[in-house]
Scaffold this motif. Sequence first.
Motif, PDB file in Angstrom:
ATOM      1  N   GLY A 113      31.220  19.615  15.690  1.00 30.40           N
ATOM      2  CA  GLY A 113      32.579  20.136  15.792  1.00 30.40           C
ATOM      3  C   GLY A 113      32.746  21.061  16.982  1.00 30.40           C
ATOM      4  O   GLY A 113      33.732  20.992  17.711  1.00 30.40           O
ATOM      5  N   SER A 114      31.749  21.899  17.194  1.00 32.34           N
ATOM      6  CA  SER A 114      31.795  22.829  18.318  1.00 32.34           C
ATOM      7  C   SER A 114      31.714  22.077  19.648  1.00 32.34           C
ATOM      8  O   SER A 114      32.465  22.352  20.578  1.00 32.34           O
ATOM      9  CB  SER A 114      30.645  23.827  18.204  1.00 32.34           C
ATOM     10  N   ARG A 115      30.798  21.111  19.742  1.00 29.51           N
ATOM     11  CA  ARG A 115      30.612  20.368  20.996  1.00 29.51           C
ATOM     12  C   ARG A 115      31.749  19.392  21.250  1.00 29.51           C
ATOM     13  O   ARG A 115      32.022  19.021  22.380  1.00 29.51           O
ATOM     14  CB  ARG A 115      29.264  19.632  20.975  1.00 29.51           C
ATOM     15  N   ALA A 116      32.453  18.993  20.208  1.00 33.66           N
ATOM     16  CA  ALA A 116      33.558  18.055  20.362  1.00 33.66           C
ATOM     17  C   ALA A 116      34.753  18.706  21.058  1.00 33.66           C
ATOM     18  O   ALA A 116      35.642  18.005  21.535  1.00 33.66           O
ATOM     19  CB  ALA A 116      33.978  17.491  19.011  1.00 33.66           C
ATOM     20  N   GLU A 117      34.751  20.037  21.120  1.00 30.93           N
ATOM     21  CA  GLU A 117      35.789  20.721  21.895  1.00 30.93           C
ATOM     22  C   GLU A 117      35.453  20.490  23.358  1.00 30.93           C
ATOM     23  O   GLU A 117      34.451  20.978  23.871  1.00 30.93           O
ATOM     24  CB  GLU A 117      35.802  22.214  21.561  1.00 30.93           C
ATOM     25  N   LEU A 118      36.283  19.711  24.020  1.00 28.49           N
ATOM     26  CA  LEU A 118      35.977  19.279  25.372  1.00 28.49           C
ATOM     27  C   LEU A 118      35.915  20.439  26.357  1.00 28.49           C
ATOM     28  O   LEU A 118      36.722  21.375  26.282  1.00 28.49           O
ATOM     29  CB  LEU A 118      37.024  18.270  25.851  1.00 28.49           C
ATOM     30  N   LEU A 119      34.963  20.350  27.265  1.00 26.85           N
ATOM     31  CA  LEU A 119      34.851  21.300  28.357  1.00 26.85           C
ATOM     32  C   LEU A 119      35.989  21.031  29.345  1.00 26.85           C
ATOM     33  O   LEU A 119      36.571  19.939  29.351  1.00 26.85           O
ATOM     34  CB  LEU A 119      33.498  21.134  29.059  1.00 26.85           C
ATOM     35  N   PRO A 120      36.333  22.012  30.177  1.00 30.96           N
ATOM     36  CA  PRO A 120      37.456  21.809  31.106  1.00 30.96           C
ATOM     37  C   PRO A 120      37.334  20.529  31.939  1.00 30.96           C
ATOM     38  O   PRO A 120      38.315  19.792  32.097  1.00 30.96           O
ATOM     39  CB  PRO A 120      37.406  23.062  31.995  1.00 30.96           C
ATOM     40  N   GLU A 121      36.136  20.256  32.460  1.00 34.06           N
ATOM     41  CA  GLU A 121      35.981  19.049  33.271  1.00 34.06           C
ATOM     42  C   GLU A 121      36.091  17.781  32.425  1.00 34.06           C
ATOM     43  O   GLU A 121      36.488  16.728  32.926  1.00 34.06           O
ATOM     44  CB  GLU A 121      34.673  19.075  34.072  1.00 34.06           C
ATOM     45  N   GLU A 122      35.750  17.863  31.146  1.00 36.64           N
ATOM     46  CA  GLU A 122      35.909  16.715  30.258  1.00 36.64           C
ATOM     47  C   GLU A 122      37.376  16.524  29.888  1.00 36.64           C
ATOM     48  O   GLU A 122      37.832  15.395  29.704  1.00 36.64           O
ATOM     49  CB  GLU A 122      35.071  16.911  28.993  1.00 36.64           C
ATOM     50  N   GLN A 123      38.123  17.609  29.797  1.00 32.87           N
ATOM     51  CA  GLN A 123      39.545  17.524  29.483  1.00 32.87           C
ATOM     52  C   GLN A 123      40.301  16.790  30.581  1.00 32.87           C
ATOM     53  O   GLN A 123      41.251  16.063  30.309  1.00 32.87           O
ATOM     54  CB  GLN A 123      40.137  18.918  29.279  1.00 32.87           C
ATOM     55  N   VAL A 124      39.852  16.962  31.823  1.00 30.10           N
ATOM     56  CA  VAL A 124      40.514  16.315  32.953  1.00 30.10           C
ATOM     57  C   VAL A 124      40.466  14.798  32.802  1.00 30.10           C
ATOM     58  O   VAL A 124      41.463  14.119  33.014  1.00 30.10           O
ATOM     59  CB  VAL A 124      39.863  16.748  34.295  1.00 30.10           C
ATOM     60  N   VAL A 125      39.307  14.265  32.413  1.00 27.36           N
ATOM     61  CA  VAL A 125      39.168  12.811  32.288  1.00 27.36           C
ATOM     62  C   VAL A 125      39.434  12.324  30.875  1.00 27.36           C
ATOM     63  O   VAL A 125      39.644  11.140  30.651  1.00 27.36           O
ATOM     64  CB  VAL A 125      37.778  12.324  32.763  1.00 27.36           C
ATOM     65  N   GLY A 126      39.404  13.235  29.909  1.00 27.57           N
ATOM     66  CA  GLY A 126      39.678  12.878  28.525  1.00 27.57           C
ATOM     67  C   GLY A 126      38.491  12.217  27.840  1.00 27.57           C
ATOM     68  O   GLY A 126      37.458  11.977  28.441  1.00 27.57           O
ATOM     69  N   SER A 127      38.667  11.951  26.569  1.00 22.89           N
ATOM     70  CA  SER A 127      37.639  11.282  25.771  1.00 22.89           C
ATOM     71  C   SER A 127      38.327  10.506  24.656  1.00 22.89           C
ATOM     72  O   SER A 127      39.191  11.033  23.967  1.00 22.89           O
ATOM     73  CB  SER A 127      36.690  12.319  25.169  1.00 22.89           C
ATOM     74  N   ASP A 128      37.942   9.248  24.505  1.00 21.01           N
ATOM     75  CA  ASP A 128      38.507   8.428  23.433  1.00 21.01           C
ATOM     76  C   ASP A 128      38.048   8.906  22.068  1.00 21.01           C
ATOM     77  O   ASP A 128      38.767   8.777  21.088  1.00 21.01           O
ATOM     78  CB  ASP A 128      38.122   6.956  23.612  1.00 21.01           C
ATOM     79  N   ASP A 129      36.833   9.450  22.017  1.00 15.19           N
ATOM     80  CA  ASP A 129      36.267   9.881  20.740  1.00 15.19           C
ATOM     81  C   ASP A 129      35.358  11.089  20.968  1.00 15.19           C
ATOM     82  O   ASP A 129      34.142  10.946  21.104  1.00 15.19           O
ATOM     83  CB  ASP A 129      35.493   8.732  20.103  1.00 15.19           C
ATOM     84  N   PRO A 130      35.939  12.293  21.040  1.00 13.89           N
ATOM     85  CA  PRO A 130      35.142  13.491  21.308  1.00 13.89           C
ATOM     86  C   PRO A 130      34.006  13.708  20.313  1.00 13.89           C
ATOM     87  O   PRO A 130      32.934  14.178  20.687  1.00 13.89           O
ATOM     88  CB  PRO A 130      36.148  14.637  21.235  1.00 13.89           C
ATOM     89  N   GLU A 131      34.206  13.347  19.049  1.00 13.13           N
ATOM     90  CA  GLU A 131      33.148  13.529  18.057  1.00 13.13           C
ATOM     91  C   GLU A 131      31.969  12.609  18.315  1.00 13.13           C
ATOM     92  O   GLU A 131      30.815  13.029  18.246  1.00 13.13           O
ATOM     93  CB  GLU A 131      33.681  13.318  16.634  1.00 13.13           C
ATOM     94  N   ALA A 132      32.225  11.360  18.631  1.00 14.96           N
ATOM     95  CA  ALA A 132      31.146  10.421  18.943  1.00 14.96           C
ATOM     96  C   ALA A 132      30.428  10.862  20.219  1.00 14.96           C
ATOM     97  O   ALA A 132      29.192  10.793  20.303  1.00 14.96           O
ATOM     98  CB  ALA A 132      31.688   9.005  19.107  1.00 14.96           C
ATOM     99  N   GLN A 133      31.199  11.332  21.183  1.00 17.08           N
ATOM    100  CA  GLN A 133      30.613  11.836  22.428  1.00 17.08           C
ATOM    101  C   GLN A 133      29.714  13.031  22.128  1.00 17.08           C
ATOM    102  O   GLN A 133      28.597  13.128  22.636  1.00 17.08           O
ATOM    103  CB  GLN A 133      31.732  12.231  23.384  1.00 17.08           C
ATOM    104  N   ALA A 134      30.179  13.939  21.280  1.00 12.78           N
ATOM    105  CA  ALA A 134      29.402  15.123  20.920  1.00 12.78           C
ATOM    106  C   ALA A 134      28.116  14.727  20.203  1.00 12.78           C
ATOM    107  O   ALA A 134      27.048  15.265  20.495  1.00 12.78           O
ATOM    108  CB  ALA A 134      30.233  16.051  20.039  1.00 12.78           C
ATOM    109  N   ARG A 135      28.205  13.789  19.265  1.00 17.38           N
ATOM    110  CA  ARG A 135      27.003  13.345  18.546  1.00 17.38           C
ATOM    111  C   ARG A 135      25.970  12.748  19.513  1.00 17.38           C
ATOM    112  O   ARG A 135      24.778  13.005  19.397  1.00 17.38           O
ATOM    113  CB  ARG A 135      27.359  12.327  17.462  1.00 17.38           C
TER     114      ARG A 135
END
Length: 63
Positions: free
Chosen positions: A12-34
Amino acid sequence: MGRDTEDDDNVGSRAELLPEEQVVGSDDPEAQARAILAESEERTEHPEETRLESVQTPDPGTG
């Protein structure tokens, strides 16, 4: 705190996107974090194996 709860908190904590990740976005922040956390855990548990694979780690014979 159990391992599952701790893992969920970390994800949950890592799924909060970093600023540079927010720029490009993420289809699934939770899967990315895992995936990021699993890779990090693998490097932590087996540093001798991942050290040789890393382009960011100097060879053991240097430095």
